[in-house]
Design a protein around this motif. Structure first.
Motif, PDB file in Angstrom:
ATOM      1  N   LYS A   5       0.825  -1.205   0.000  1.00 34.11           N
ATOM      2  CA  LYS A   5       0.000   0.000   0.000  1.00 34.11           C
ATOM      3  C   LYS A   5       0.855   1.249   0.000  1.00 34.11           C
ATOM      4  O   LYS A   5       0.575   2.210  -0.712  1.00 34.11           O
ATOM      5  N   LYS A   6       1.896   1.225   0.814  1.00 34.01           N
ATOM      6  CA  LYS A   6       2.790   2.376   0.887  1.00 34.01           C
ATOM      7  C   LYS A   6       3.411   2.665  -0.481  1.00 34.01           C
ATOM      8  O   LYS A   6       3.472   3.798  -0.939  1.00 34.01           O
ATOM      9  N   ILE A   7       3.848   1.605  -1.153  1.00 37.36           N
ATOM     10  CA  ILE A   7       4.489   1.794  -2.452  1.00 37.36           C
ATOM     11  C   ILE A   7       3.496   2.373  -3.455  1.00 37.36           C
ATOM     12  O   ILE A   7       3.821   3.285  -4.212  1.00 37.36           O
ATOM     13  N   GLU A   8       2.267   1.857  -3.440  1.00 37.62           N
ATOM     14  CA  GLU A   8       1.249   2.379  -4.360  1.00 37.62           C
ATOM     15  C   GLU A   8       1.049   3.881  -4.140  1.00 37.62           C
ATOM     16  O   GLU A   8       0.934   4.657  -5.091  1.00 37.62           O
ATOM     17  N   GLU A   9       0.996   4.275  -2.856  1.00 38.68           N
ATOM     18  CA  GLU A   9       0.806   5.688  -2.543  1.00 38.68           C
ATOM     19  C   GLU A   9       1.982   6.531  -3.035  1.00 38.68           C
ATOM     20  O   GLU A   9       1.798   7.610  -3.614  1.00 38.68           O
ATOM     21  N   ILE A  10       3.190   6.024  -2.796  1.00 40.73           N
ATOM     22  CA  ILE A  10       4.398   6.748  -3.233  1.00 40.73           C
ATOM     23  C   ILE A  10       4.389   6.903  -4.753  1.00 40.73           C
ATOM     24  O   ILE A  10       4.722   7.955  -5.293  1.00 40.73           O
ATOM     25  N   CYS A  11       4.000   5.839  -5.457  1.00 39.79           N
ATOM     26  CA  CYS A  11       3.976   5.874  -6.931  1.00 39.79           C
ATOM     27  C   CYS A  11       3.026   6.948  -7.442  1.00 39.79           C
ATOM     28  O   CYS A  11       3.392   7.754  -8.297  1.00 39.79           O
ATOM     29  N   SER A  12       1.800   6.933  -6.926  1.00 42.70           N
ATOM     30  CA  SER A  12       0.803   7.829  -7.505  1.00 42.70           C
ATOM     31  C   SER A  12       1.001   9.267  -7.054  1.00 42.70           C
ATOM     32  O   SER A  12       0.647  10.203  -7.770  1.00 42.70           O
ATOM     33  N   LYS A  13       1.589   9.463  -5.852  1.00 38.20           N
ATOM     34  CA  LYS A  13       1.750  10.826  -5.354  1.00 38.20           C
ATOM     35  C   LYS A  13       3.068  11.462  -5.754  1.00 38.20           C
ATOM     36  O   LYS A  13       3.180  12.680  -5.855  1.00 38.20           O
ATOM     37  N   LEU A  14       4.107  10.650  -5.938  1.00 35.29           N
ATOM     38  CA  LEU A  14       5.435  11.226  -6.096  1.00 35.29           C
ATOM     39  C   LEU A  14       6.152  10.812  -7.381  1.00 35.29           C
ATOM     40  O   LEU A  14       6.750  11.638  -8.068  1.00 35.29           O
ATOM     41  N   LEU A  15       6.088   9.518  -7.715  1.00 31.18           N
ATOM     42  CA  LEU A  15       6.973   9.028  -8.782  1.00 31.18           C
ATOM     43  C   LEU A  15       6.394   9.177 -10.179  1.00 31.18           C
ATOM     44  O   LEU A  15       7.125   9.152 -11.158  1.00 31.18           O
ATOM     45  N   SER A  16       5.074   9.299 -10.289  1.00 29.86           N
ATOM     46  CA  SER A  16       4.497   9.405 -11.630  1.00 29.86           C
ATOM     47  C   SER A  16       3.542  10.588 -11.708  1.00 29.86           C
ATOM     48  O   SER A  16       3.050  11.065 -10.701  1.00 29.86           O
ATOM     49  N   ASN A  17       3.326  11.044 -12.915  1.00 29.72           N
ATOM     50  CA  ASN A  17       2.325  12.069 -13.191  1.00 29.72           C
ATOM     51  C   ASN A  17       1.112  11.361 -13.792  1.00 29.72           C
ATOM     52  O   ASN A  17       1.116  11.006 -14.977  1.00 29.72           O
ATOM     53  N   PRO A  18       0.057  11.132 -12.990  1.00 31.26           N
ATOM     54  CA  PRO A  18      -1.051  10.294 -13.453  1.00 31.26           C
ATOM     55  C   PRO A  18      -1.819  10.849 -14.655  1.00 31.26           C
ATOM     56  O   PRO A  18      -2.597  10.121 -15.268  1.00 31.26           O
ATOM     57  N   ILE A  26      -0.398  11.905 -17.508  1.00 32.23           N
ATOM     58  CA  ILE A  26       0.215  11.425 -18.759  1.00 32.23           C
ATOM     59  C   ILE A  26       0.964  10.100 -18.608  1.00 32.23           C
ATOM     60  O   ILE A  26       1.436   9.538 -19.588  1.00 32.23           O
ATOM     61  N   GLU A  27       1.101   9.596 -17.379  1.00 33.01           N
ATOM     62  CA  GLU A  27       1.934   8.407 -17.176  1.00 33.01           C
ATOM     63  C   GLU A  27       1.200   7.272 -16.468  1.00 33.01           C
ATOM     64  O   GLU A  27       0.304   7.495 -15.663  1.00 33.01           O
ATOM     65  N   ASN A  28       1.609   6.062 -16.793  1.00 36.16           N
ATOM     66  CA  ASN A  28       1.185   4.875 -16.068  1.00 36.16           C
ATOM     67  C   ASN A  28       2.364   4.320 -15.290  1.00 36.16           C
ATOM     68  O   ASN A  28       3.511   4.529 -15.676  1.00 36.16           O
ATOM     69  N   TYR A  29       2.072   3.580 -14.229  1.00 38.27           N
ATOM     70  CA  TYR A  29       3.171   2.895 -13.548  1.00 38.27           C
ATOM     71  C   TYR A  29       2.802   1.453 -13.259  1.00 38.27           C
ATOM     72  O   TYR A  29       1.625   1.104 -13.145  1.00 38.27           O
ATOM     73  N   THR A  30       3.818   0.618 -13.213  1.00 42.00           N
ATOM     74  CA  THR A  30       3.646  -0.765 -12.784  1.00 42.00           C
ATOM     75  C   THR A  30       4.699  -1.037 -11.707  1.00 42.00           C
ATOM     76  O   THR A  30       5.771  -0.439 -11.718  1.00 42.00           O
ATOM     77  N   VAL A  31       4.363  -1.933 -10.796  1.00 44.39           N
ATOM     78  CA  VAL A  31       5.277  -2.255  -9.701  1.00 44.39           C
ATOM     79  C   VAL A  31       5.571  -3.749  -9.718  1.00 44.39           C
ATOM     80  O   VAL A  31       4.668  -4.563  -9.884  1.00 44.39           O
ATOM     81  N   GLU A  32       6.852  -4.086  -9.603  1.00 44.91           N
ATOM     82  CA  GLU A  32       7.251  -5.496  -9.474  1.00 44.91           C
ATOM     83  C   GLU A  32       7.922  -5.683  -8.127  1.00 44.91           C
ATOM     84  O   GLU A  32       8.838  -4.936  -7.775  1.00 44.91           O
ATOM     85  N   TYR A  33       7.461  -6.689  -7.392  1.00 43.55           N
ATOM     86  CA  TYR A  33       8.026  -6.939  -6.067  1.00 43.55           C
ATOM     87  C   TYR A  33       8.964  -8.129  -6.097  1.00 43.55           C
ATOM     88  O   TYR A  33       8.734  -9.083  -6.808  1.00 43.55           O
ATOM     89  N   GLU A  34      10.014  -8.057  -5.301  1.00 48.25           N
ATOM     90  CA  GLU A  34      10.819  -9.257  -5.083  1.00 48.25           C
ATOM     91  C   GLU A  34      11.225  -9.321  -3.623  1.00 48.25           C
ATOM     92  O   GLU A  34      11.346  -8.308  -2.948  1.00 48.25           O
ATOM     93  N   LYS A  35      11.417 -10.520  -3.126  1.00 46.23           N
ATOM     94  CA  LYS A  35      11.731 -10.719  -1.704  1.00 46.23           C
ATOM     95  C   LYS A  35      13.226 -10.529  -1.488  1.00 46.23           C
ATOM     96  O   LYS A  35      14.026 -10.991  -2.267  1.00 46.23           O
TER      97      LYS A  35
END
Lengths: 82, 82
Positions: free
Chosen positions: B58-71, B73-82
């Motif tokens: 959830k934290k990462i999703e929030e960081i992506c939409s609020k800080l890392l991308s401009n919603p 004009i941009e899309n983002y995808t997240v890949e997780y690894e342990k």
């Protein structure tokens, strides 16, 4: 001839300072998320290529090292998909 | 708490003009490679997070939409690894 898709990932070498990543990490901290331990930034390029098999692969390697990355401070990796 | 690694890929939405990609494609043509049909550019961020399970997601999703991308004009995808 079929189209081939390659994604080139360019990232800073280990040990090279990443000011953009540091700035983003600070911004995340200022937003109130203190769980983010580190941020490293990079770029990627999606190329569509009209070349088959290994011929295309060689071309992409040349483009990566000559144009898309700075080999002094950056590494690149290429992922192919059909 | 264990460390979790997430890679966030930010790319321009389909239909949004990519001047950087166009410039790179022209440069590739000028280098003598006429097989490259298209180039799209994007950025990625590698985050290390001290949070477990869905809380971290959830934290990462929030960081992506609020800080890392401009919603706009941009899309983002997240890949997780342990």
């Amino acid at each position: 001839m079929s189209n081939k898709k390659a994604t080139v990932f360019v990232r800073l070498k280990d040990g090279v300072l990443d000011p953009q990543g540091i700035t983003i990490q600070k911004a995340i901290l200022n937003m109130g998320y203190d769980q983010v331990a580190s941020v490293r930034s990079g770029r990627f390029f999606e190329l569509e290529i009209n070349a088959e098999g290994e011929q295309g692969d060689k071309k992409i390697e040349e483009i990566c090292s000559k144009l898309l990355s700075n080999p002094v401070i950056e590494n690149y990796t290429v992922e192919y998909e059909k």
